[in-house]
Every structure is written in C-alpha cells, then in structure tokens.
Design an enzyme around this catalytic site. Structure first.
Site, PDB file in Angstrom:
ATOM      1  N   TRP A   8      60.670 -17.992 -57.312  1.00  0.00           N
ATOM      2  CA  TRP A   8      59.320 -18.445 -56.964  1.00  0.00           C
ATOM      3  C   TRP A   8      58.536 -18.613 -58.255  1.00  0.00           C
ATOM      4  CZ3 TRP A   8      54.474 -16.162 -57.928  1.00  0.00           C
ATOM      5  CH2 TRP A   8      53.404 -16.967 -57.480  1.00  0.00           C
ATOM      6  N   GLU A  61      61.703 -20.718 -53.296  1.00  0.00           N
ATOM      7  CA  GLU A  61      60.574 -20.379 -52.409  1.00  0.00           C
ATOM      8  C   GLU A  61      59.378 -21.307 -52.610  1.00  0.00           C
ATOM      9  OE1 GLU A  61      59.106 -16.405 -53.035  1.00  0.00           O
ATOM     10  OE2 GLU A  61      57.797 -16.478 -51.275  1.00  0.00           O
ATOM     11  N   LYS A  74      55.446 -22.892 -51.586  1.00  0.00           N
ATOM     12  CA  LYS A  74      54.116 -22.370 -51.266  1.00  0.00           C
ATOM     13  C   LYS A  74      53.162 -23.550 -51.141  1.00  0.00           C
ATOM     14  CE  LYS A  74      51.071 -18.607 -52.696  1.00  0.00           C
ATOM     15  NZ  LYS A  74      50.928 -17.438 -53.555  1.00  0.00           N
ATOM     16  N   ASP A 130      58.422 -17.988 -46.752  1.00  0.00           N
ATOM     17  CA  ASP A 130      57.472 -16.875 -46.781  1.00  0.00           C
ATOM     18  C   ASP A 130      56.381 -17.259 -45.787  1.00  0.00           C
ATOM     19  OD1 ASP A 130      55.094 -15.386 -47.460  1.00  0.00           O
ATOM     20  OD2 ASP A 130      56.008 -14.851 -49.370  1.00  0.00           O
ATOM     21  N   HIS A 150      52.927 -18.538 -46.797  1.00  0.00           N
ATOM     22  CA  HIS A 150      52.857 -19.658 -47.735  1.00  0.00           C
ATOM     23  C   HIS A 150      52.598 -21.017 -47.121  1.00  0.00           C
ATOM     24  CE1 HIS A 150      55.010 -17.716 -51.408  1.00  0.00           C
ATOM     25  NE2 HIS A 150      54.018 -16.977 -50.931  1.00  0.00           N
ATOM     26  N   HIS A 206      60.755 -14.308 -46.403  1.00  0.00           N
ATOM     27  CA  HIS A 206      59.823 -13.357 -46.989  1.00  0.00           C
ATOM     28  C   HIS A 206      58.838 -13.046 -45.884  1.00  0.00           C
ATOM     29  CE1 HIS A 206      59.982 -13.455 -51.669  1.00  0.00           C
ATOM     30  NE2 HIS A 206      61.071 -12.999 -51.120  1.00  0.00           N
ATOM     31  N   ASP A 209      44.531 -14.622 -48.270  1.00  0.00           N
ATOM     32  CA  ASP A 209      45.629 -13.804 -48.789  1.00  0.00           C
ATOM     33  C   ASP A 209      46.906 -13.999 -47.982  1.00  0.00           C
ATOM     34  OD1 ASP A 209      46.911 -11.741 -50.321  1.00  0.00           O
ATOM     35  OD2 ASP A 209      46.731 -10.481 -48.551  1.00  0.00           O
ATOM     36  N   ASP A 268      49.557 -11.872 -48.395  1.00  0.00           N
ATOM     37  CA  ASP A 268      50.398 -10.694 -48.614  1.00  0.00           C
ATOM     38  C   ASP A 268      49.891  -9.394 -48.006  1.00  0.00           C
ATOM     39  OD1 ASP A 268      52.564 -11.827 -50.388  1.00  0.00           O
ATOM     40  OD2 ASP A 268      50.798 -12.464 -51.482  1.00  0.00           O
ATOM     41  N   ASP A 286      57.676  -9.142 -48.123  1.00  0.00           N
ATOM     42  CA  ASP A 286      56.882  -9.505 -49.302  1.00  0.00           C
ATOM     43  C   ASP A 286      55.399  -9.336 -49.020  1.00  0.00           C
ATOM     44  OD1 ASP A 286      55.905 -10.422 -51.662  1.00  0.00           O
ATOM     45  OD2 ASP A 286      56.353 -12.536 -51.306  1.00  0.00           O
TER      46      ASP A 286
HETATM   47  C1  RNT Z   1      54.142 -15.325 -54.210  1.00  0.00           C
HETATM   48  C2  RNT Z   1      55.502 -15.252 -53.593  1.00  0.00           C
HETATM   49  C3  RNT Z   1      56.473 -14.350 -54.284  1.00  0.00           C
HETATM   50  C4  RNT Z   1      55.831 -13.056 -54.739  1.00  0.00           C
HETATM   51  C5  RNT Z   1      56.784 -12.051 -55.302  1.00  0.00           C
HETATM   52  C6  RNT Z   1      56.085 -10.947 -55.989  1.00  0.00           C
HETATM   53  O1  RNT Z   1      53.262 -16.033 -53.478  1.00  0.00           O
HETATM   54  O2  RNT Z   1      55.405 -14.896 -52.253  1.00  0.00           O
HETATM   55  O3  RNT Z   1      57.576 -14.146 -53.476  1.00  0.00           O
HETATM   56  O4  RNT Z   1      55.097 -12.460 -53.718  1.00  0.00           O
HETATM   57  O5  RNT Z   1      57.691 -12.694 -56.088  1.00  0.00           O
HETATM   58 ZN    ZN Z   2      57.190 -14.512 -51.160  1.00  0.00          ZN
END
Ligand code: RNT
Ligand code: ZN
Length: 422
Positions: free
Chosen positions: A189, A230, A232, A263, A266, A290, A298, A300, A330
């Site tokens: 990523w 990955e 986003k 993810d 994302h 993820h 956010d 995460d 993640d």
């Molecule tokens: C960031 C990605 C990535 C990170 C990690 C820490 O938006 O999701 O995977 O969260 O690599």
């Molecule tokens: Zn991620």
C-alpha cells in the site's frame, strides 16, 4: 467466571434450533478453524514502529488519534501484547508485520537497506508460537514520502528508493514464508496522491505501473510469498486523487496475477466491498481483506459486528471461497485499551464468519431459484434472532479461551499489571 455447564446447555439448545433448519453447528465450528485472521502488529503502538526510539506515524494520509496509556514501546512489549491477545481468541491467528517493526538493535537502517536479519527474531518467535507471518513495505513516516509520492514519484531518486524498499520487503516476506512453512502475504500500500485535482493523472499511474513491473520482475515460489496490492479512494491530504485507485490495482492484479487487497475503509463511505467479492473472485485466485471500519473521514476504527462485516463474511461463505480469501485486520485506535481493540475486532470478524456459516444457504438458494422471495426474506430475517452467540461461546469454551465478558476482566487485569506499568 462463566459457568461451563450453562454454556454447554445453551449450546445444546442452540444446536437443536439450528438443526431444525438443517444446519449442523458442530460442522460450522469445525469450519471456523479455516478462518485464520492475520493480526496487524500496528494497533499495539499506533503505527510507530522501531526505526528510532521516538518513532511516530507521520503523514501518508493516515492518522492514529487518542492517547490511551500503555502502548507498546519495545519489540518485546509488542510480542507480549500479541501473545496476550492470542490467548484470548479462539482458533489460530497470524501476525502481520510492517517493515518499520524490524529488530534494528539501535542501529539506523534506512528502508532501502533492510534485510532478513532484521526480521529473524520475529521469524524465530513466530516459529516458537507456531504462527505464520505476513508483511508490508512501509512507504510512509519517512522524509522521502513527505511530498506525498513514493512509487509514483516524478523524482527518480525518490522512486528508486521506494522500489528498492519494496523489493527488499518481498525478499524478506519470501524468507518468512520459507522458514515458517506457510506463505507470507506481502501487501503493498502506498499513500501517493494529491489534495487537489492534478491535470496529469495518467503519468502518475504510468509511473506506478512501471515501478510495480520492476518490483514484480523478480518471482518467488508461491509457497513462500503471495503478493497483494491495496487500493484506496482518498486519504487525508490525498482527497482529490490517489494514484493506486481501485481500477488501477484491479487491472494490475488481474493482468499480473497478484492478489488484490480490499480494505473496507478505502471506498466511498456508502460503497460496500461485500458485493465486489463474488465478482473479483471470478478473475483472481485469491484476495486479501483488510477488515476495518470507516467512520466519516477515518477508515481505521475498531471492527465491530455490523451489517458491513456480516455481508463481507456472507459473500465469502456463500461463494464457498474461504480458502481463497486471506483475512487481515487493519485499524488503529489509540483512544482505548489496545489489547481490547484487537480482541473486540477479531472476535467481531470471527462472529461474522460464524453467522455466515450458520446460514441455511441451500434453502435460501432454492427459495431464490424458485422465485419465492418471501421465503428468502423471511428466512434471512429469522436468522437474525437465532442464538449464534451460544455457538460462539461454546467455540471459545472448547478452545480454552475466556467466554463472553470473562475476556474483559482478563484484559483489565493485564492493563493494571502490565500495560500501565510501562
Ligand atoms: C492505509 C492502508 C494500509 C495501512 C497499513 C498501516 O490506508 O489501509 O493498509 O493501514 O499499512
Ligand atoms: Zn489497509
């Protein structure tokens, strides 16, 4: 302490209720052994890592907020925390490392210099625990990522630095897979993107493609290394454009037979990844998840058992694709007990899979195929109040880990005796 007889009685009751609709709960529990979740090391210390004693997450469009005391500050503390987390989870897990978590021994090792030796102590530890390792290049929190571009940088010196870093990460990942006898998923990523609309998106994407082509020109045996990329949609400071978008990486993964990382934080806040899974699985052998929770800006937050998590698990189970989906967590939330954050998130993901495994899929499918949408919808609704919690409790019991609220007490004890003493 929960009474084990109460748990067993509740399970027998639940088992009978699921049996009425043709579901064997013992078989569902057996299937849970195939769900091996990869725990991200970076919730232990808010994505700081160990390059310098005062290392902190910097830029990259991601951010850990909160100042809950007791974060891990040494590799030994990360290991202890992860072992504690694993002792509270049923089933097996893996550990997902980032390159900044190397065992650098006080030495300044730049990212284009990392070697297997910096991760050997992690490999030895994983071997001792009998767990697999996954890996990630760290293309953020570094002076050469400050202007927002790494593998897609127009500055050739910067681009070459990151190509070298990612190449080394693949080598290290392959060695982890080789020594541990289970393939390491190396997930790439990068934060590259821009705050406002660039006029030339094409060149950035061409540069990223060129960098990846060079990185993947070296191949490793599949039994050692699985490469994943990955995407986003946006991050902090990359609101208008992210070079590694969904279309970019989906095309790249299909063409180059890598894995694709989805993810769920994302995408556009109203876009769900569950529906992407049965499409992508037609074109790729495997994917990496993820598992995260997006909340407004956010991506995460700690994973919880919500509709999104449930539908992700359902799509995987319904597509009979458990073996083709690598599940990793993640998120990084520094506002609450970090061990607790792991256990809540992992248990939520496990529960989503268990729910999906307890679904009478054949019955639902038959209803759908015969056009009986009333039966399909009523069954889906009725499933929501079935006693899956009793099945999960029993799964914990037979795995000798705390059931229900008992895990909370165990974490509170660790907090008082270990984390808060740091
Ligand atoms: C960031 C990605 C990535 C990170 C990690 C820490 O938006 O999701 O995977 O969260 O690599
Ligand atoms: Zn991620």
């Amino acid at each position: 302490m929960k009474d084990s007889n109460t748990i067993k009685t509740a399970y027998q009751n639940a088992k009978a209720q699921y049996a009425e609709i043709g579901i064997n709960t013992d078989e569902a529990i057996e299937q849970m052994n195939k769900i091996v979740i990869s725990l991200h090391c970076w919730q232990t210390d808010d994505v700081s890592g160990f390059e310098t004693p005062d290392a902190e997450l910097g830029g990259g469009g991601i951010m850990a907020t909160g100042n809950f005391p007791g974060k891990a500050r040494t590799i030994d503390q990360v290991k202890a925390d992860i072992e504690k987390v694993m002792s509270l989870l049923p089933g097996k897990q893996r550990l997902n490392l980032h390159a900044i978590y190397g065992d650098f021994n006080g030495e300044k090792v730049d990212r284009d210099q990392i070697e297997v030796k910096h991760f050997q102590s992690w490999i030895d530890w994983a071997k001792k625990l009998g767990i697999g390792l996954d890996f990630n290049p760290t293309c953020f929190s570094h002076p050469l990522s400050n202007d927002g571009y790494t593998l897609a940088s127009k500055d050739e010196k910067i681009r070459r630095f990151w190509i070298e870093h990612v190449k080394r990460c693949r080598l290290i990942g392959a060695e982890m897979g080789k020594q541990l006898g289970t393939p390491c998923v190396n997930n790439i990523w990068i934060p590259d993107g821009s705050k406002d609309h660039p006029v030339d998106r094409y060149t950035y994407r061409a540069l990223l493609k060129e960098s990846l082509d060079e990185i993947f020109s070296i191949s490793y045996p599949k039994e050692y290394l699985k490469d994943s990329v990955e995407c986003k949609l946006f991050g902090i400071g990359s609101e208008a454009m992210v070079v590694g978008s969904h279309e970019f990486y989906m095309g790249y993964a299909i063409k180059n037979k890598t894995l694709l990382t989805l993810d769920n934080g994302h995408f556009h806040p109203t876009e769900q990844i569950a529906d992407k899974i049965p499409s992508i699985l037609l074109y790729l052998d495997e994917i990496l998840l993820h598992v995260s929770r997006g909340v407004r800006w956010d991506s995460d937050h700690v994973v919880i058992l919500n509709d999104e998590m449930l539908s992700i698990a359902q799509e995987i189970v319904r597509a009979k694709a458990i073996d083709r989906v690598n599940v990793a967590l993640d998120y990084f939330d520094a506002s609450l007990n970090r061990i607790g954050a792991y256990v809540i998130g992992t248990r939520a993901a496990q529960q989503a899979f268990l729910c999906a495994l307890l679904e009478p899929f054949d019955m639902l499918k038959a209803a759908e195929e015969s056009g009986n949408y009333f039966k399909r919808l009523s069954t889906l609704e009725l499933m929501k109040t079935k006693p899956f919690g009793a099945v999960y409790d029993y799964y914990c019991l037979i795995n000798n880990v705390p059931v229900g609220e008992d895990y909370v007490a165990s974490i509170e004890k660790y907090e008082a005796e270990v984390s808060l003493k740091r």
